[in-house]
Design a protein around this motif. Structure first.
Motif, PDB file in Angstrom:
ATOM      1  N   ALA A  83       2.049   1.002   3.278  1.00  0.00           N
ATOM      2  CA  ALA A  83       1.818   0.301   2.011  1.00  0.00           C
ATOM      3  C   ALA A  83       2.813   0.771   0.957  1.00  0.00           C
ATOM      4  O   ALA A  83       3.436  -0.043   0.256  1.00  0.00           O
ATOM      5  N   ALA A  84       2.994   2.090   0.861  1.00  0.00           N
ATOM      6  CA  ALA A  84       3.924   2.636  -0.135  1.00  0.00           C
ATOM      7  C   ALA A  84       5.358   2.208   0.174  1.00  0.00           C
ATOM      8  O   ALA A  84       6.119   1.830  -0.723  1.00  0.00           O
ATOM      9  N   ASP A  85       5.725   2.238   1.448  1.00  0.00           N
ATOM     10  CA  ASP A  85       7.101   1.870   1.813  1.00  0.00           C
ATOM     11  C   ASP A  85       7.375   0.390   1.524  1.00  0.00           C
ATOM     12  O   ASP A  85       8.459   0.030   1.062  1.00  0.00           O
ATOM     13  N   LEU A  86       6.392  -0.461   1.793  1.00  0.00           N
ATOM     14  CA  LEU A  86       6.588  -1.887   1.520  1.00  0.00           C
ATOM     15  C   LEU A  86       6.600  -2.160   0.018  1.00  0.00           C
ATOM     16  O   LEU A  86       7.386  -2.977  -0.472  1.00  0.00           O
ATOM     17  N   ARG A  87       5.730  -1.480  -0.725  1.00  0.00           N
ATOM     18  CA  ARG A  87       5.779  -1.614  -2.181  1.00  0.00           C
ATOM     19  C   ARG A  87       7.178  -1.324  -2.698  1.00  0.00           C
ATOM     20  O   ARG A  87       7.694  -2.020  -3.565  1.00  0.00           O
ATOM     21  N   GLY A  88       7.786  -0.292  -2.151  1.00  0.00           N
ATOM     22  CA  GLY A  88       9.132   0.086  -2.582  1.00  0.00           C
ATOM     23  C   GLY A  88      10.148  -1.016  -2.334  1.00  0.00           C
ATOM     24  O   GLY A  88      10.909  -1.383  -3.232  1.00  0.00           O
ATOM     25  N   VAL A  89      10.147  -1.578  -1.140  1.00  0.00           N
ATOM     26  CA  VAL A  89      11.172  -2.585  -0.837  1.00  0.00           C
ATOM     27  C   VAL A  89      10.887  -3.881  -1.595  1.00  0.00           C
ATOM     28  O   VAL A  89      11.815  -4.544  -2.073  1.00  0.00           O
ATOM     29  N   THR A 183       1.360  -6.931  -6.677  1.00  0.00           N
ATOM     30  CA  THR A 183       0.296  -7.892  -6.336  1.00  0.00           C
ATOM     31  C   THR A 183       0.611  -8.589  -5.011  1.00  0.00           C
ATOM     32  O   THR A 183      -0.260  -8.743  -4.149  1.00  0.00           O
ATOM     33  N   VAL A 184       1.875  -9.000  -4.846  1.00  0.00           N
ATOM     34  CA  VAL A 184       2.276  -9.673  -3.605  1.00  0.00           C
ATOM     35  C   VAL A 184       2.135  -8.714  -2.419  1.00  0.00           C
ATOM     36  O   VAL A 184       1.579  -9.078  -1.376  1.00  0.00           O
ATOM     37  N   THR A 185       2.641  -7.483  -2.572  1.00  0.00           N
ATOM     38  CA  THR A 185       2.575  -6.531  -1.457  1.00  0.00           C
ATOM     39  C   THR A 185       1.132  -6.284  -1.050  1.00  0.00           C
ATOM     40  O   THR A 185       0.796  -6.326   0.145  1.00  0.00           O
ATOM     41  N   ASP A 186       0.285  -6.032  -2.033  1.00  0.00           N
ATOM     42  CA  ASP A 186      -1.107  -5.699  -1.715  1.00  0.00           C
ATOM     43  C   ASP A 186      -1.804  -6.883  -1.048  1.00  0.00           C
ATOM     44  O   ASP A 186      -2.563  -6.708  -0.088  1.00  0.00           O
TER      45      ASP A 186
END
Lengths: 194, 194
Positions: A83-89, A183-186
């Motif tokens: 989750a954290a890695d995708l939030r970053g990208v 919001t999109v990532t989550d």
């Protein structure tokens, strides 16, 4: 000793790419011409046409030279927390699309991709494909770790993350903010987890 | 009796829109010119410029006239089965994007939207906004019926459904098929349900 022709030609190539990138930012893609690039780079138009088939191809090479990223730079961190890695990208993509300079160039490439399917293939091969594959690779690692569903189609999973961003940016429906990125990532992650 | 000037002007308007739509399909957006539209419609260029500010604006009006949809036509069916209703609309969008004729026009509009933010606002107001709102309305009804999460940001939920489709179409990453449409709907829905 006569000047080394390969060094002179490398100097011209760089001057052309720099001129294309500068002019792209100054006048925008629509008003950019091969003539203006040639004039600023101090070369003849024919020199440009010898190396590039179109305005779009020069802009693409200028953009790639200015970001100067290798495939290794593109790979996502793997902290173990998908989750954290995708939030970053996703935040990074949103920041790029929200940046007027980068965004102007990317809009120019998008225009050319709509008009010319062969050029679209080139942009995909050299710029966008590697970015999308880097995200797919991170998703695959998470999938193997049991953090994402085993039956996911990873190319669709990547589109679920980045499709909304491009949609908002291309259609200019609403601003691109960091809150929006999260919001999109989550939301997308809810679809991807087991 | 002299000819009725308002009828003559309505006839010219229709001739211009028909010519723009036909030529759009024949030569594509890039090679379409106001001169060619005027010639085929049998009017002067100035007649076109009196009514439309740009090539994009004529193409947009031609497209809207050819689909001839009212806001009511856009609203999604509400069978009570939100998954089935969304599958239907996502399949319809994928079919439109996969159709070479419709897709050519939409690519033309997209190009103009990248170059001209004001025109983008016009396309959003008159064409894309109503389509997106119709999907949001269906999601809202499902949300009220307790079938979708209460805390959803509906504009992001719409993007999760349609963003992947536009991403694939604009970037030309892979073919748009009915199977693909269903995969996106099913995946996005997982994020939206309670």
């Amino acid at each position: 000793m006569p000047p080394d022709p390969s060094r002179r030609s490398e100097r011209s190539r760089r001057a052309i790419l720099t001129a294309a990138t500068e002019l792209m930012h100054e006048v925008g893609y629509r008003r950019l011409t091969i003539e203006a690039i040639a004039a600023r780079a101090g070369v003849g138009k024919q020199t440009i046409y010898r190396w590039w088939p179109s305005k779009g191809a020069v802009v693409l090479d200028g953009f790639l030279a200015s970001v100067n990223a290798t495939p290794d730079d593109l790979s996502l961190p793997d902290t173990g927390d998908v989750a954290a890695d995708l939030r970053g990208v996703v935040r990074a993509i949103v920041a790029e699309l929200a940046d007027p300079k980068l965004s102007g160039t990317t809009r120019g490439l998008m225009i050319e991709m709509q008009e010319d399917a062969e050029f679209a293939g080139m942009v995909l091969d050299r710029l966008l494909g590697p970015q999308l594959r880097a995200i797919a690779d991170r998703l695959r690692a998470a999938q193997r770790a049991g953090q994402l569903r085993a039956d996911l189609d990873l190319s669709v999973a990547v589109e679920l993350l980045v499709g909304p961003l491009y949609h908002r940016w291309l259609l200019r429906t609403a601003p691109l903010t960091e809150d929006y990125a999260d919001t999109v990532t989550d939301l997308a992650l809810r679809a991807l987890v087991p």
